[in-house]
Design a protein around this motif. Structure first.
Motif, PDB file in Angstrom:
ATOM      1  N   LEU A 180       0.826  -1.211   0.000  1.00  0.00           N
ATOM      2  CA  LEU A 180       0.000   0.000   0.000  1.00  0.00           C
ATOM      3  C   LEU A 180       0.864   1.267   0.000  1.00  0.00           C
ATOM      4  N   LEU A 181       1.918   1.273   0.808  1.00  0.00           N
ATOM      5  CA  LEU A 181       2.812   2.438   0.884  1.00  0.00           C
ATOM      6  C   LEU A 181       3.450   2.710  -0.480  1.00  0.00           C
ATOM      7  N   LYS A 182       3.912   1.643  -1.137  1.00  0.00           N
ATOM      8  CA  LYS A 182       4.568   1.804  -2.443  1.00  0.00           C
ATOM      9  C   LYS A 182       3.575   2.274  -3.503  1.00  0.00           C
ATOM     10  N   GLU A 183       2.375   1.678  -3.502  1.00  0.00           N
ATOM     11  CA  GLU A 183       1.332   2.067  -4.471  1.00  0.00           C
ATOM     12  C   GLU A 183       1.024   3.556  -4.379  1.00  0.00           C
ATOM     13  N   ARG A 184       1.039   4.084  -3.152  1.00  0.00           N
ATOM     14  CA  ARG A 184       0.591   5.474  -2.955  1.00  0.00           C
ATOM     15  C   ARG A 184       1.737   6.452  -2.718  1.00  0.00           C
ATOM     16  N   GLY A 185       2.962   5.976  -2.875  1.00  0.00           N
ATOM     17  CA  GLY A 185       4.107   6.876  -2.689  1.00  0.00           C
ATOM     18  C   GLY A 185       4.187   7.448  -1.281  1.00  0.00           C
ATOM     19  N   LEU A 186       3.839   6.623  -0.287  1.00  0.00           N
ATOM     20  CA  LEU A 186       3.872   7.083   1.102  1.00  0.00           C
ATOM     21  C   LEU A 186       5.191   6.692   1.771  1.00  0.00           C
ATOM     22  N   ARG A 187       5.695   7.625   2.580  1.00  0.00           N
ATOM     23  CA  ARG A 187       6.941   7.386   3.332  1.00  0.00           C
ATOM     24  C   ARG A 187       6.588   7.375   4.818  1.00  0.00           C
ATOM     25  N   PRO A 188       6.683   6.214   5.451  1.00  0.00           N
ATOM     26  CA  PRO A 188       6.139   6.100   6.805  1.00  0.00           C
ATOM     27  C   PRO A 188       7.097   6.529   7.920  1.00  0.00           C
TER      28      PRO A 188
ATOM     29  N   LEU B   2       7.477   4.998  11.425  1.00  0.00           N
ATOM     30  CA  LEU B   2       7.043   3.726  12.002  1.00  0.00           C
ATOM     31  C   LEU B   2       6.935   3.808  13.522  1.00  0.00           C
ATOM     32  N   LEU B   3       5.758   3.483  14.040  1.00  0.00           N
ATOM     33  CA  LEU B   3       5.616   3.252  15.481  1.00  0.00           C
ATOM     34  C   LEU B   3       5.187   1.792  15.613  1.00  0.00           C
ATOM     35  N   VAL B   4       6.199   0.926  15.563  1.00  0.00           N
ATOM     36  CA  VAL B   4       5.971  -0.519  15.530  1.00  0.00           C
ATOM     37  C   VAL B   4       6.953  -1.209  16.478  1.00  0.00           C
ATOM     38  N   HIS B   5       6.776  -2.490  16.656  1.00  0.00           N
ATOM     39  CA  HIS B   5       7.684  -3.298  17.463  1.00  0.00           C
ATOM     40  C   HIS B   5       9.054  -3.333  16.783  1.00  0.00           C
ATOM     41  N   ASP B   6      10.138  -3.251  17.574  1.00  0.00           N
ATOM     42  CA  ASP B   6      11.500  -3.271  17.001  1.00  0.00           C
ATOM     43  C   ASP B   6      11.702  -4.462  16.059  1.00  0.00           C
ATOM     44  N   ASP B   7      11.126  -5.609  16.424  1.00  0.00           N
ATOM     45  CA  ASP B   7      11.347  -6.827  15.646  1.00  0.00           C
ATOM     46  C   ASP B   7      10.625  -6.820  14.298  1.00  0.00           C
ATOM     47  N   LEU B   8       9.719  -5.848  14.102  1.00  0.00           N
ATOM     48  CA  LEU B   8       8.974  -5.774  12.837  1.00  0.00           C
ATOM     49  C   LEU B   8       9.663  -4.873  11.813  1.00  0.00           C
ATOM     50  N   VAL B   9      10.569  -4.012  12.277  1.00  0.00           N
ATOM     51  CA  VAL B   9      11.187  -2.999  11.406  1.00  0.00           C
ATOM     52  C   VAL B   9      11.786  -3.592  10.116  1.00  0.00           C
ATOM     53  N   PRO B  10      12.435  -4.782  10.158  1.00  0.00           N
ATOM     54  CA  PRO B  10      13.002  -5.321   8.903  1.00  0.00           C
ATOM     55  C   PRO B  10      11.984  -5.527   7.780  1.00  0.00           C
ATOM     56  N   GLU B  11      10.697  -5.722   8.115  1.00  0.00           N
ATOM     57  CA  GLU B  11       9.675  -5.879   7.066  1.00  0.00           C
ATOM     58  C   GLU B  11       9.577  -4.616   6.192  1.00  0.00           C
ATOM     59  N   PHE B  12      10.025  -3.471   6.727  1.00  0.00           N
ATOM     60  CA  PHE B  12       9.894  -2.201   6.002  1.00  0.00           C
ATOM     61  C   PHE B  12      11.227  -1.754   5.399  1.00  0.00           C
ATOM     62  N   ALA B  13      12.177  -2.695   5.280  1.00  0.00           N
ATOM     63  CA  ALA B  13      13.525  -2.355   4.815  1.00  0.00           C
ATOM     64  C   ALA B  13      13.519  -1.712   3.425  1.00  0.00           C
ATOM     65  N   GLU B  14      12.616  -2.153   2.545  1.00  0.00           N
ATOM     66  CA  GLU B  14      12.602  -1.668   1.154  1.00  0.00           C
ATOM     67  C   GLU B  14      11.825  -0.361   0.993  1.00  0.00           C
ATOM     68  N   VAL B  15      11.238   0.127   2.065  1.00  0.00           N
ATOM     69  CA  VAL B  15      10.356   1.298   1.968  1.00  0.00           C
ATOM     70  C   VAL B  15      11.125   2.571   2.336  1.00  0.00           C
ATOM     71  N   ASP B  16      10.934   3.622   1.551  1.00  0.00           N
ATOM     72  CA  ASP B  16      11.568   4.917   1.820  1.00  0.00           C
ATOM     73  C   ASP B  16      10.940   5.537   3.074  1.00  0.00           C
ATOM     74  N   LYS B  17      11.783   5.822   4.084  1.00  0.00           N
ATOM     75  CA  LYS B  17      11.263   6.362   5.344  1.00  0.00           C
ATOM     76  C   LYS B  17      11.751   7.801   5.597  1.00  0.00           C
ATOM     77  N   THR B  18      12.406   8.405   4.575  1.00  0.00           N
ATOM     78  CA  THR B  18      12.891   9.783   4.762  1.00  0.00           C
ATOM     79  C   THR B  18      11.715  10.755   4.690  1.00  0.00           C
ATOM     80  N   ASN B  19      11.793  11.824   5.463  1.00  0.00           N
ATOM     81  CA  ASN B  19      10.779  12.895   5.410  1.00  0.00           C
ATOM     82  C   ASN B  19       9.354  12.315   5.381  1.00  0.00           C
TER      83      ASN B  19
END
Length: 269
Positions: free
Chosen positions: A91-99, A101-118
């Motif tokens: 969903l993030l990639k489809e909509r060009g969203l940069r998140p 993240l307020l998630v569990h530390d152990d979940l962060v690797p799932e978002f490795a490919e997603v742009d999180k800047t700004n």
């Protein structure tokens, strides 16, 4: 032997199973399998029925989650798990969203490919110990500062059960941010229709030939029924007797546990 009163068990080709509270009760100790559940999963697979785990688990990557389930005796693979984080990444990639993240530390690797800047949105998962005032406030400030705030929540559960008792789930924190920012969260995960539809697509079975089995009357049972599936409530996990008087959701059946559900379903094949 056909059993009277089990019409709900007929013409089934696939099962969607919730995980926490159905297969096992999670806990700091790694969790405890629910009696008969590992054997029930084996019997489902041996019967030729298709199986997909449909979970709102957001405290681990799917790989680690499956590793844990296998260590508890469950014969499951990553391909058999439909979970919110991969769906959120799409969903993030489809909509060009940069998140942010307020998630569990152990979940962060799932978002490795997603742009999180700004960041231009906030993604909320079951962050457990990370749900501090400071971290919630940081997410709040980001959202309130956006012209059009976007809050994506990986589920909306109220609470779940661990071995040491009930725990507040992501939905409680989602509601806090919704209220503070006057925003409506977009839920990725159960009970969102799109999430159940993607689980059915992975299962390769139409909704009328699938049964969802869960311990959460609203997210599992209600969500699945709204997609045209049959749904069973197990009396394990977070189940409480008051669930049986739910004003809106009426499961197709109550079963004591997964093993009992599988017994009945296999007898109808």
């Amino acid at each position: 032997v056909a059993m009277a009163g089990y019409g709900w068990a007929r013409a089934v080709r696939g099962l969607l199973l919730d995980v926490s509270g159905v297969l096992y009760d999670s806990g700091a100790d790694g969790g405890v399998p629910i009696a008969g559940s590992a054997e029930a999963v084996r019997r489902i697979k041996a019967s030729g029925l298709k199986l997909q785990l449909c979970t709102n688990e957001t405290q681990a990557t799917r790989e680690n989650f499956v590793r844990k389930l296998r260590a508890l005796g469950f014969d499951v693979s990553v391909a058999e798990v439909t979970a919110p984080a991969p769906a959120a990444c799409r969903l993030l990639k489809e909509r060009g969203l940069r998140p942010h993240l307020l998630v569990h530390d152990d979940l962060v690797p799932e978002f490795a490919e997603v742009d999180k800047t700004n960041p231009n949105c906030v993604v909320l998962g079951d962050a457990a110990e990370n749900f501090t005032y400071a971290k919630l406030n940081e997410a709040f400030r980001l959202l309130i500062g956006m012209e059009k705030p976007v809050l994506i929540s990986l589920g909306k559960g109220r609470y779940y059960k661990e071995t040491d008792g009930l725990k507040l789930d992501v939905g409680a924190y989602m509601k806090a941010l919704e209220y503070a920012c006057d925003v409506q969260a977009e839920v990725v995960g159960k009970p969102a229709k799109r999430f159940f539809e993607s689980a059915l697509a992975e299962l390769g079975v139409p909704p009328e030939q699938a049964i969802m089995i869960g311990d959460d009357i609203e997210n599992d049972v209600g969500g699945a029924q709204q997609c045209g599936m049959r749904a069973l409530q197990v009396r394990t996990g977070k189940y409480r007797p008051s669930d049986e008087n739910h004003p809106e959701v009426k499961p197709d059946a109550y079963v004591n546990n997964l093993a009992e559900a599988v017994d009945i379903i296999l007898q109808q094949l």
